[in-house]
Scaffold this motif. Sequence first.
Motif, short mmCIF file in Angstrom:
data_model
loop_
_atom_site.label_atom_id
_atom_site.label_comp_id
_atom_site.label_asym_id
_atom_site.label_seq_id
_atom_site.Cartn_x
_atom_site.Cartn_y
_atom_site.Cartn_z
N UNK A 118 0.82 -1.21 0.00
CA UNK A 118 0.00 0.00 0.00
C UNK A 118 0.86 1.26 0.00
N UNK A 119 1.92 1.24 -0.79
CA UNK A 119 2.73 2.42 -0.99
C UNK A 119 2.22 3.13 -2.22
N UNK A 120 1.77 4.37 -2.10
CA UNK A 120 1.15 5.07 -3.20
C UNK A 120 -0.30 4.65 -3.35
N UNK A 133 11.38 8.41 -5.19
CA UNK A 133 10.34 8.82 -4.26
C UNK A 133 9.54 7.61 -3.78
N UNK A 134 9.28 6.68 -4.69
CA UNK A 134 8.55 5.47 -4.32
C UNK A 134 9.37 4.65 -3.32
N UNK A 135 10.67 4.60 -3.54
CA UNK A 135 11.53 3.87 -2.62
C UNK A 135 11.53 4.51 -1.24
N UNK A 136 11.52 5.83 -1.20
CA UNK A 136 11.45 6.52 0.08
C UNK A 136 10.10 6.26 0.78
N UNK A 240 21.83 3.53 7.14
CA UNK A 240 22.70 3.76 5.99
C UNK A 240 22.07 3.38 4.67
N UNK A 241 20.74 3.57 4.54
CA UNK A 241 20.06 3.22 3.30
C UNK A 241 20.13 4.36 2.30
N UNK A 242 19.84 4.04 1.03
CA UNK A 242 20.00 5.00 -0.04
C UNK A 242 18.87 6.02 -0.02
N UNK A 243 19.17 7.24 -0.52
CA UNK A 243 18.18 8.31 -0.54
C UNK A 243 17.63 8.56 -1.93
N UNK A 244 18.25 8.02 -2.96
CA UNK A 244 17.81 8.27 -4.33
C UNK A 244 17.12 7.07 -4.94
N UNK A 245 17.28 6.95 -6.26
CA UNK A 245 16.68 5.83 -6.99
C UNK A 245 17.69 4.69 -7.00
N UNK A 246 17.49 3.66 -6.19
CA UNK A 246 18.48 2.59 -6.10
C UNK A 246 18.29 1.54 -7.18
N UNK A 247 19.36 0.83 -7.47
CA UNK A 247 19.23 -0.37 -8.28
C UNK A 247 18.43 -1.39 -7.48
#
Length: 280
Positions: A118-120, A133-136, A240-247
């Motif tokens: 239920x993300x988005x 943004x979806x990853x965040x 320490x997780x990524x803030x952008x669009x990760x692979x």
Amino acid sequence: MNFLAFIVALVLRQLWGAEARLHRDGWWRDWCDRANGFGLLPWLQLALTVGLPLLLTLLLLDLLRPLLFGLPWIAAAALVLLYAFGRGDFHARIARYRDYCERGNREGAWLYLRQELQVGDPQEVDPGLEPGELHQQLQASLYYDGFQRWFAVVFWFVLLGPVAALGYRLLQLYRDAEGDAGPAVTLLFLLDWLPLRLLLATFAVAGDFVRSRDELVAALLEPWADASALLLAVGSAAAGTSAGDPALRQAAGDVTEVAGLLSRSGVVWVVVIAVLAILA
């Protein structure tokens, strides 16, 4: 006796799994449907649908307290706590999403985010958010889900007893049924306020303290900020997780780190509760 009931509940949860046999909410939903027919004002409606089950639970526990050295009370309190824990298997949901990512199935991972986690907006087929943004949103959703399903419940159980823990869960169920505009949202914000900040401090202890220190201080200076936003800010720094669009593989690693940080924080809370029980 609260501590003994807490330990019994944790043992039963390990034996039964997160999908506790007690998580049957049909009785309460039937009561909500019946109470909705009374046409009460929102706050009175909330007081009736949540308050009456709490009152009955309190009366039952008071009747059990003096019996057999409190053993029936401990058993009943443990069952109430088990019922108050969050619904669904949190770690199984993470594992399934991680499996999509590790197999390189971006579309399957995205659909799982939208529908299962239920993300988005799960009704949309075309994503309205950038992947980063979806990853965040995913991480924020996981952090708050972990917080509300265990940490907040345990906090109120230890502080005020099983009825408080049950009240927190019923408020969450009420909010899920009524949406984000009802009085339950205000009450949950107040009930989340203190345990949320304790969990943020725990993140810094259980994760990367140096990286999360500044985020923790900033979060503590924001008394009215959204709970998910604070959890994401401090949790991301601590894990320490990524803030952008990760692979995809990085995304799989990120959700693993989120689950790991929540698990370590849970261990910290259990140890602290045990020490406080010994010293009390």
